[in-house]
Scaffold this active site. Structure first.
Site, short mmCIF file in Angstrom:
data_model
loop_
_atom_site.label_atom_id
_atom_site.label_comp_id
_atom_site.label_asym_id
_atom_site.label_seq_id
_atom_site.Cartn_x
_atom_site.Cartn_y
_atom_site.Cartn_z
N GLU A 387 -18.34 6.03 26.02
CA GLU A 387 -19.74 5.22 25.80
C GLU A 387 -19.50 3.68 25.75
O GLU A 387 -20.30 2.95 26.39
CB GLU A 387 -20.52 5.58 24.21
CG GLU A 387 -20.69 7.16 24.41
CD GLU A 387 -21.65 7.27 23.24
OE1 GLU A 387 -21.48 6.83 22.22
OE2 GLU A 387 -22.40 8.54 23.28
N GLN A 482 -25.10 -8.00 54.53
CA GLN A 482 -25.92 -8.12 55.61
C GLN A 482 -26.08 -9.47 55.82
O GLN A 482 -26.36 -10.09 57.38
CB GLN A 482 -27.24 -7.48 55.30
CG GLN A 482 -28.37 -7.49 56.41
CD GLN A 482 -27.90 -6.48 57.53
OE1 GLN A 482 -27.32 -5.52 57.25
NE2 GLN A 482 -28.50 -6.79 58.78
N GLY A 485 -23.92 -10.88 58.43
CA GLY A 485 -24.02 -10.24 60.04
C GLY A 485 -22.74 -9.78 60.24
O GLY A 485 -22.29 -8.76 59.54
N GLU A 509 -17.19 7.68 35.79
CA GLU A 509 -17.55 7.68 34.07
C GLU A 509 -19.09 7.71 33.82
O GLU A 509 -19.69 7.36 33.25
CB GLU A 509 -17.33 6.20 33.77
CG GLU A 509 -15.69 5.63 33.81
CD GLU A 509 -15.54 4.42 32.97
OE1 GLU A 509 -16.58 3.56 32.58
OE2 GLU A 509 -14.50 3.71 33.11
#
Length: 529
Positions: A387, A482, A485, A509
């Site tokens: 946790e 992106q 390029g 996890e």
């Protein structure tokens, strides 16, 4: 262009909360397993709304903060509407509820509005002490980790011992270990926040060789604090805090990923201790680690599921990253060995993950966490660490996103296409503006969860921040790649490494689907019981 309106933003968040609340009621009535698609969408929508709540607080701090907050909340509202549209009956809502968000989304999801935030990350609003933590770990990461990060990734090298020792000298491995055991934890919200800040800064330069490295002692340390004997705490925690001992987690098995209750690795009593047999997989850092934290079945009655599992600290030698085989002398002369096979991965390199076969490996009874009082409690002890690990995973994701965003901004400013820098184009600006809002919201949500966890609360929110931020990291790193390029696909630019590293965050996890369905959706339903 519209001016930010935090009152309208707060109203939008309240409406989104009501939509989520209606969906939770409907899900309780219809059942998660029969409606997994909607339950999954609900978990992510609720997680986004939780981040939006954090941005209401952040947006009150100033003009740029308000601008980022409105953009992010509009993104969350738009996502919520798209998930519920056409499925209103499954969500237990009516179309009018969705329509109430329309005006806010129209204003602050407007391309020109979001584009104006392209290079407007906004301040973090940390106090002076935490700024010092950030600066300290940022300098170490930039000086010691960044120059090596790409080579480690490309050549699939081990994390250099210089980085491990350097972080040990800084006390980085003791951030979550109490002062009385040689760490720096004081038992308040500062502990969680310091860990999150340090993890983010190290992850900016390398996920495996930085951010993930300092979380190595976390799960074992938390398990010991929860269930270890006083002698175990006094012996193991100082060694973990100093970095003298590095730990790896051996919980997952080939046929049982997130289904921990089904584990078959066994631990059978023998004179003076236990004999372990079984196979563990995805044991990250398993070769270099000095000890493995092994979850094994001490009660052969499989019907007891997780109640029959116990936790062991298993010492081992350092192994070669290419694979290892250790043998152990046994009283009766029977073969006793531990064999590790590396699992090649597309990213998250440096740590190395292993499948480890354990045969008749002896572990002293004093290495059973909690000794006899810890029998059958192992699942609960390791979950204590998991946790806390989720908030750290979110911090790792924020660090990766921040690095990808910074790289994309620099590249967009310098790369010219059709006679103008890429950053002059609206589409590039929109992507960068959306990134800025998402990253700051992710960071602020992580900070809010730290405060909750310090109070002994926030288990649900820790799962939410992990679910939301790790998925967000995939989008941010993809779009940063992106913007680069063709060069984004080249290994000479770090953004390709960041993209590959981001992909693992929704898997380890707690796989995203299991986390969403078995943890977040169920806890949301329990919250209205």
């Amino acid at each position: 262009m519209y001016e930010p309106d935090m009152q309208l933003a707060a109203s939008a968040v309240e409406t989104a909360k009501k939509i989520v609340a209606s969906a939770i009621v409907e899900m309780k009535n219809s059942g998660i397993d029969a409606n997994q698609v909607v339950a999954y969408d609900l978990a992510h929508a609720a997680s986004g709304v939780e981040a939006a709540k954090a941005m209401i607080t952040y947006g009150a701090n100033g003009a740029i903060e308000a601008r980022l907050a409105c953009a992010f909340i509009a993104e969350v509202a738009g996502d919520l509407v798209s998930r519920a549209f056409g499925r209103e009956s499954l969500w237990g809502i009516n179309e009018n509820q969705l329509e109430t968000l329309h005006d806010f989304v129209r204003r602050f999801r407007d391309p020109n509005y979001v584009s104006s935030l392209a290079n407007q990350m906004g301040p973090t609003h940390l106090d002076v002490d935490f700024e010092l933590v950030r600066d300290t770990f940022r300098k170490f990461a930039q000086d010691q980790i960044a120059p090596l990060a790409d080579e480690i990734h490309r050549k699939n090298l081990d994390v250099p011992e210089s980085i491990i020792s350097g972080l040990g000298e800084m006390g980085a491995f003791g951030l979550s270990i109490p002062e009385e055991y040689g760490g720096f934890s004081t038992g308040n919200e500062n502990d969680y926040l310091a860990m999150v800040i340090a993890t983010e800064e190290l992850s900016r330069c390398s996920l495996a060789s930085g951010g993930s490295l300092i979380t190595r002692p976390e799960i074992l340390a938390r398990a010991l604090l929860r269930g270890g004997t006083q002698a175990q705490k006094e012996y193991w925690l100082p060694k973990l805090a100093s970095g003298e001992i590095m730990a790896a987690v051996a919980v997952t098995e080939p046929d049982y990923g997130s289904d921990v209750a089904g584990l078959t690795t066994s631990a059978v009593r023998t004179e003076g201790g236990w004999l372990l047999n079984g196979v563990k997989t995805w044991c990250t850092f398993g070769a270099r680690a000095d000890v493995l934290m092994v979850l094994a079945r001490t009660d052969p009655d499989r019907s007891k599921a997780h109640r029959g599992l116990s936790l062991f600290i298993v010492p081992k030698p350092h192994g070669d990253s290419g694979g290892f085989l250790f043998e152990q002398a046994s009283a009766d002369g029977a073969p006793a060995k531990m064999e590790g096979r590396p699992i090649d991965t597309i990213g998250y390199r440096g740590m190395h993950s292993y499948e480890i076969a354990i045969e008749n490996w002896f572990v002293a009874n004093e290495n059973l966490v909690g000794e006899d009082s810890g029998l059958g409690r192992g699942f609960y002890y390791q979950m204590e660490g998991f946790e806390n690990g989720r908030i750290q995973t979110a911090a790792r994701a924020v660090g990766i996103m921040q690095a990808a965003y910074e790289s994309a901004v620099v590249y967009a400013q310098n790369r010219k296409v059709f006679g103008a820098p890429i950053i002059d184009y609206q589409l590039s600006q929109y992507k960068l503006g959306k990134m800025a809002a998402i990253i700051q919201a992710s960071r602020q949500l992580a900070y809010q969860v730290c405060i909750l966890m310090a109070k002994g609360e926030g288990a649900l929110e820790a799962s939410m921040v992990k679910a939301y931020v790790c998925r967000a990291a995939e989008w941010v790193t993809r779009e940063a790649m992106q913007i680069h390029g063709g060069m984004g696909y080249a290994e000479e630019f770090p953004v390709s490494r960041l993209f590959l590293d981001a992909r693992v965050l929704s898997i380890f996890e707690g796989a995203d689907e299991t986390l969403s369905l078995k943890v977040i959706a169920r806890k949301l339903i329990d919250s209205i019981s």
